[in-house]
Design a protein around this motif. Structure first.
Motif, PDB file in Angstrom:
ATOM      1  N   LEU A 301       0.326  -1.318  -0.179  1.00 26.16           N
ATOM      2  CA  LEU A 301       0.169   0.071  -0.182  1.00 26.16           C
ATOM      3  C   LEU A 301       0.557   1.281   0.275  1.00 26.16           C
ATOM      4  CD1 LEU A 301      -2.672  -1.168   2.640  1.00 26.16           C
ATOM      5  CD2 LEU A 301      -2.577  -0.898   0.159  1.00 26.16           C
ATOM      6  N   ALA A 302       0.457   2.114  -0.591  1.00 21.61           N
ATOM      7  CA  ALA A 302       0.877   3.958  -0.990  1.00 21.61           C
ATOM      8  C   ALA A 302       0.373   4.589  -0.059  1.00 21.61           C
ATOM      9  CB  ALA A 302       1.703   3.885  -1.744  1.00 21.61           C
ATOM     10  N   TYR A 303       0.868   5.041   0.961  1.00 23.24           N
ATOM     11  CA  TYR A 303       0.371   6.278   1.323  1.00 23.24           C
ATOM     12  C   TYR A 303       0.862   8.182   0.605  1.00 23.24           C
ATOM     13  CZ  TYR A 303      -0.942   2.525   4.229  1.00 23.24           C
ATOM     14  OH  TYR A 303      -2.104   1.234   4.720  1.00 23.24           O
ATOM     15  N   PHE A 304       0.212   8.454   0.488  1.00 28.80           N
ATOM     16  CA  PHE A 304       0.328  10.289   0.017  1.00 28.80           C
ATOM     17  C   PHE A 304      -0.914  11.162  -0.530  1.00 28.80           C
ATOM     18  CE2 PHE A 304      -1.073   7.462  -4.069  1.00 28.80           C
ATOM     19  CZ  PHE A 304      -1.649   8.499  -4.497  1.00 28.80           C
ATOM     20  N   LEU A 305      -0.256  12.263  -0.969  1.00 26.40           N
ATOM     21  CA  LEU A 305      -1.700  13.358  -0.328  1.00 26.40           C
ATOM     22  C   LEU A 305      -1.661  14.196  -2.638  1.00 26.40           C
ATOM     23  CD1 LEU A 305      -1.123  13.489   2.430  1.00 26.40           C
ATOM     24  CD2 LEU A 305      -2.186  15.803   2.373  1.00 26.40           C
ATOM     25  N   PRO A 306      -1.924  13.518  -2.823  1.00 25.83           N
ATOM     26  CA  PRO A 306      -2.532  14.238  -4.703  1.00 25.83           C
ATOM     27  C   PRO A 306      -1.784  15.458  -4.800  1.00 25.83           C
ATOM     28  CG  PRO A 306      -4.272  12.747  -4.529  1.00 25.83           C
ATOM     29  CD  PRO A 306      -3.886  12.737  -2.795  1.00 25.83           C
ATOM     30  N   TRP A 307      -1.259  16.239  -5.566  1.00 26.07           N
ATOM     31  CA  TRP A 307      -0.761  17.060  -5.766  1.00 26.07           C
ATOM     32  C   TRP A 307      -2.003  17.858  -7.081  1.00 26.07           C
ATOM     33  CZ3 TRP A 307       2.592  19.969  -9.433  1.00 26.07           C
ATOM     34  CH2 TRP A 307       2.522  20.886  -9.038  1.00 26.07           C
ATOM     35  N   ASN A 308      -2.053  18.787  -6.832  1.00 28.67           N
ATOM     36  CA  ASN A 308      -3.277  19.267  -8.192  1.00 28.67           C
ATOM     37  C   ASN A 308      -2.331  20.487  -9.077  1.00 28.67           C
ATOM     38  OD1 ASN A 308      -4.459  21.447  -9.190  1.00 28.67           O
ATOM     39  ND2 ASN A 308      -6.299  20.101  -8.509  1.00 28.67           N
ATOM     40  N   GLN A 309      -1.720  20.481  -9.558  1.00 31.18           N
ATOM     41  CA  GLN A 309      -0.912  21.118  -9.791  1.00 31.18           C
ATOM     42  C   GLN A 309      -1.403  22.631 -10.567  1.00 31.18           C
ATOM     43  OE1 GLN A 309       0.762  20.998 -14.054  1.00 31.18           O
ATOM     44  NE2 GLN A 309      -0.445  19.127 -14.810  1.00 31.18           N
ATOM     45  N   HIS A 310      -3.278  22.505 -10.904  1.00 32.67           N
ATOM     46  CA  HIS A 310      -3.548  23.872 -11.162  1.00 32.67           C
ATOM     47  C   HIS A 310      -4.282  25.249 -10.165  1.00 32.67           C
ATOM     48  CE1 HIS A 310      -3.517  22.043 -15.345  1.00 32.67           C
ATOM     49  NE2 HIS A 310      -4.243  20.822 -14.916  1.00 32.67           N
ATOM     50  N   SER A 311      -4.341  24.254  -9.193  1.00 30.89           N
ATOM     51  CA  SER A 311      -4.629  24.864  -7.912  1.00 30.89           C
ATOM     52  C   SER A 311      -3.132  25.635  -6.929  1.00 30.89           C
ATOM     53  CB  SER A 311      -5.764  24.408  -6.808  1.00 30.89           C
ATOM     54  OG  SER A 311      -5.680  22.898  -6.895  1.00 30.89           O
ATOM     55  N   ASP A 312      -2.584  24.704  -7.132  1.00 35.05           N
ATOM     56  CA  ASP A 312      -1.108  24.381  -6.418  1.00 35.05           C
ATOM     57  C   ASP A 312      -1.842  24.455  -4.880  1.00 35.05           C
ATOM     58  OD1 ASP A 312       1.661  24.678  -5.822  1.00 35.05           O
ATOM     59  OD2 ASP A 312       1.099  26.812  -5.606  1.00 35.05           O
ATOM     60  N   SER A 313      -2.711  23.051  -4.701  1.00 28.40           N
ATOM     61  CA  SER A 313      -2.916  22.319  -3.628  1.00 28.40           C
ATOM     62  C   SER A 313      -2.441  20.952  -3.450  1.00 28.40           C
ATOM     63  CB  SER A 313      -3.957  22.859  -3.130  1.00 28.40           C
ATOM     64  OG  SER A 313      -4.527  22.082  -4.507  1.00 28.40           O
ATOM     65  N   TYR A 314      -2.300  20.579  -2.025  1.00 27.87           N
ATOM     66  CA  TYR A 314      -2.599  19.338  -1.616  1.00 27.87           C
ATOM     67  C   TYR A 314      -3.713  18.358  -1.309  1.00 27.87           C
ATOM     68  CZ  TYR A 314       2.300  19.041  -2.343  1.00 27.87           C
ATOM     69  OH  TYR A 314       3.753  19.589  -2.973  1.00 27.87           O
ATOM     70  N   GLY A 315      -4.191  17.156  -1.599  1.00 25.64           N
ATOM     71  CA  GLY A 315      -5.913  16.908  -1.780  1.00 25.64           C
ATOM     72  C   GLY A 315      -6.155  15.611  -0.121  1.00 25.64           C
ATOM     73  N   ASN A 316      -6.751  15.383  -0.433  1.00 29.36           N
ATOM     74  CA  ASN A 316      -6.970  14.444   0.524  1.00 29.36           C
ATOM     75  C   ASN A 316      -5.717  12.699   0.597  1.00 29.36           C
ATOM     76  OD1 ASN A 316      -9.392  15.614   1.035  1.00 29.36           O
ATOM     77  ND2 ASN A 316     -10.032  14.303  -0.428  1.00 29.36           N
ATOM     78  N   LEU A 317      -5.520  12.403   1.938  1.00 29.79           N
ATOM     79  CA  LEU A 317      -5.201  11.235   2.021  1.00 29.79           C
ATOM     80  C   LEU A 317      -5.001   9.810   1.273  1.00 29.79           C
ATOM     81  CD1 LEU A 317      -2.507   9.739   3.535  1.00 29.79           C
ATOM     82  CD2 LEU A 317      -3.859   9.335   5.478  1.00 29.79           C
ATOM     83  N   THR A 318      -4.744   9.988   0.454  1.00 29.76           N
ATOM     84  CA  THR A 318      -4.547   8.230  -0.787  1.00 29.76           C
ATOM     85  C   THR A 318      -4.176   7.490  -0.532  1.00 29.76           C
ATOM     86  OG1 THR A 318      -4.945  10.032  -2.793  1.00 29.76           O
ATOM     87  CG2 THR A 318      -5.122   8.417  -2.719  1.00 29.76           C
ATOM     88  N   ILE A 319      -5.014   6.257  -0.476  1.00 28.19           N
ATOM     89  CA  ILE A 319      -4.609   5.055  -0.310  1.00 28.19           C
ATOM     90  C   ILE A 319      -4.187   4.086  -1.327  1.00 28.19           C
ATOM     91  CG2 ILE A 319      -4.134   2.684   0.975  1.00 28.19           C
ATOM     92  CD1 ILE A 319      -5.208   4.270   3.146  1.00 28.19           C
ATOM     93  N   ALA A 320      -3.609   3.690  -2.145  1.00 33.17           N
ATOM     94  CA  ALA A 320      -3.536   3.075  -3.566  1.00 33.17           C
ATOM     95  C   ALA A 320      -2.947   2.017  -3.477  1.00 33.17           C
ATOM     96  CB  ALA A 320      -2.928   4.019  -4.338  1.00 33.17           C
TER      97      ALA A 320
END
Length: 564
Positions: A301-320
């Motif tokens: 499992l990988a845990y990370f915060l997705p990065w949105n280049q358009h809003s320059d922001s980090y989203g929810n904690l994602t488990i993948a």
């Protein structure tokens, strides 16, 4: 024996019924997990470290070893004309004698040295190999049952693995399947132990056949990369480096097999490379667009915060799932202090997605995530050793916080206040999950996870990188200030125990990225600019070598270690 990939390979079954193989090469040993078909130990360790009671001569290496079902886990270990009994589980050493004395009646070629050994077809019989000869020996009598050439003893060997008739490097077996494995040079052949038959042709000892076996005995590679510069792989054995052709901040899975390169900037891309097979597994897949990733202990499992280049922001904690790849769940992050109790929405759950509740003065829920400009790299995510909780760097819009996220219930449980010292850069969780060590831009602190109290602050200076040694016995810090070397600290007090110079000509030097090999024998520090890397002997706490990383232009690089 010289020229063989594996010198000795023996298998024991512990009290829990787990089948553990022990592969020996030279003076080092690494354990093999028969159940999972991969290594227990990513890095081999010195024989003297695994079994401190070994006599001096046996610390230099084993010629062969023999574990029988009747005596398991007690194991006969052979070196030269001598042998001893070893209990691999608790390290106890039993009888030390000569082969001739313990195995009377063996031909001279065997008493001078044994190359490999296996249990035999009967409860008290064993196979002993020396040169091109194989002896079937009855331990109860004790006496030789028969001694013939390997080719005569093992049916199918001449057809399936003709070179093996000249001698073996090692042999082992899986007690559950009954398969035995013979090793010679860099190849292996499989057989049926009960019938002394070779049923599978000789094949190379590859990463797909024996995942992690050979890499466990190499120094491994250090990957140096950045968002805008192609990665370079430094061979720690030879000191040579080579370009890899991909960009992105590097992270490897706990077993070192998969390299993940996370590129930000205007063209974000996530690339996964199978280092065992030297091929790209996938790139730029769907929601896999983070700048920093943390893996579960098994790497599944990988845990990370997705990065949105358009809003320059980090989203929810994602488990993948990092191999498929695919999203397993997303957990909404919010300031628990401001919103009261709430739960995160979970993709794929049998409940509707729930937005965090809002306080009356809060206004609409923020859909854009945490501003990326507030993070020098990316918000850190740290897992407890049990993998049931995550601790995430967070920004409320006014201040930095650390969120506790329940990974079982998949919701934010509480918010921890951190000192007003800038963004959290690294978070480490103690082995007992009681304390979080937090490196911030302008300070380093420790937080009691039971009470929320800041229990240590200002003892360690600001650290641009903070890591435990793999045994969690020490904290290693790269000071944010230039020319600070490496600080070694006591996790319980943050007291600095040692400052290690890492620069050229004995200078302190400035480190920007820190990694350990998996067993913690060596630490690797990337020096400012990224063109040089210092290797540190962890036990001695001193730099032992400096390598060129291969990058030609200075930049904001990071490193990752892999055994492959």
């Amino acid at each position: 024996m010289a020229g063989h990939a594996i010198d000795t390979f023996f298998t024991v079954t512990n009290a829990e019924g787990t089948r553990i193989g022990h592969a020996v090469q030279g003076a080092r040993v690494a354990r093999w997990n028969w159940t999972d078909g991969r290594m227990y130990d990513v890095d081999a360790v010195p024989l003297a470290q695994r079994w401190p009671q070994l006599p001096e001569a046996f610390r230099l290496g084993f010629d062969a070893a023999l574990t029988t079902p009747a005596d398991n886990p007690w194991t006969w270990v052979f070196r030269g004309s001598q042998c001893l009994r070893l209990h691999p589980v608790d390290g106890t050493i039993g009888e030390l004698t000569t082969i001739a004395a313990r195995f009377p009646g063996l031909p001279t070629v065997f008493t001078q040295g044994i190359d490999a050994a296996l249990p035999g077809p009967g409860a008290n019989e064993v196979y002993l190999f020396s040169g091109d000869q194989c002896a079937r020996y009855d331990l109860r009598v004790p006496a030789v049952v028969e001694a013939k050439s390997i080719a005569e003893t093992w049916s199918g060997l001449t057809a399936k693995a003709p070179e093996f008739a000249h001698g073996l490097g090692a042999a082992t077996y899986d007690p559950e399947s009954g398969h035995c494995y013979l090793f010679r040079g860099g190849q292996y052949a499989r057989g049926a132990l009960a019938t002394a038959t070779i049923d599978q042709a000789a094949a190379p000892v590859t990463g797909s056949a024996w995942p992690g076996l050979l890499p466990a005995f190499t120094r491994g590679h250090l990957i140096t990369a950045s968002d805008i510069r192609a990665a370079y792989a430094l061979d720690l054995e030879s000191g040579e480096s080579a370009p890899m052709g991909n960009e992105g901040s590097p992270t490897t899975t706990p077993d070192g097999r998969y390299l993940h390169l996370l590129r930000g900037g205007a063209y974000p891309r996530w690339t996964c490379i199978d280092m065992a097979e030297g091929r790209q597994l996938w790139a730029g897949a769907g929601d896999m667009t983070g700048r920093r990733v943390t893996f579960s202990r098994d790497g599944l499992l990988a845990y990370f915060l997705p990065w949105n280049q358009h809003s320059d922001s980090y989203g929810n904690l994602t488990i993948a799932d990092p191999l498929t790849p695919g999203t397993v769940a997303m957990i909404h992050l919010f300031d628990h202090d401001q919103t009261g109790a709430g739960s995160g929405g979970v993709i794929g759950a049998d409940v509707p997605e729930v937005q965090p509740p809002q306080s009356q003065d809060e206004g609409p829920a923020d859909k854009s995530g945490m501003p990326g400009s507030r993070w020098p790299v990316a918000p850190p995510v740290a897992l407890t050793p049990a993998g049931d909780m995550a601790y995430v760097g967070f920004h409320t819009g006014q201040a930095y916080r650390m969120l506790e996220v329940d990974l079982v219930e998949r919701r934010v449980r509480q918010t921890f206040h951190v000192p007003d010292a800038g963004a959290p850069l690294d978070i480490l969780i103690d082995a007992d999950a009681r304390t979080a060590h937090v490196a911030q831009e302008r300070g380093t602190c420790a937080i009691d996870l039971h009470t929320g109290a800041v229990v240590r602050q200002g003892v360690l200076p600001p650290c641009r990188a903070l890591m435990f040694t793999p045994d969690r016995g020490e904290l290693w810090c790269l000071p944010a200030a230039d020319h600070g070397g490496v600080l070694v600290a006591d996790p319980a007090t943050h007291t600095v125990l040692r400052r290690i110079p890492i620069g050229g000509h004995g200078g302190l030097g400035t480190g920007v990225s820190l990694e350990f090999n998996h067993f913690g024998t060596y630490a690797y520090v990337l020096l400012d600019g990224g063109t040089e890397l210092t290797v540190i002997d962890v036990a001695a706490r001193r730099a032992v070598s400096v390598h060129r990383t291969g990058v030609s232009r200075p930049g904001d690089y990071r490193i990752a270690y892999t055994t492959y």
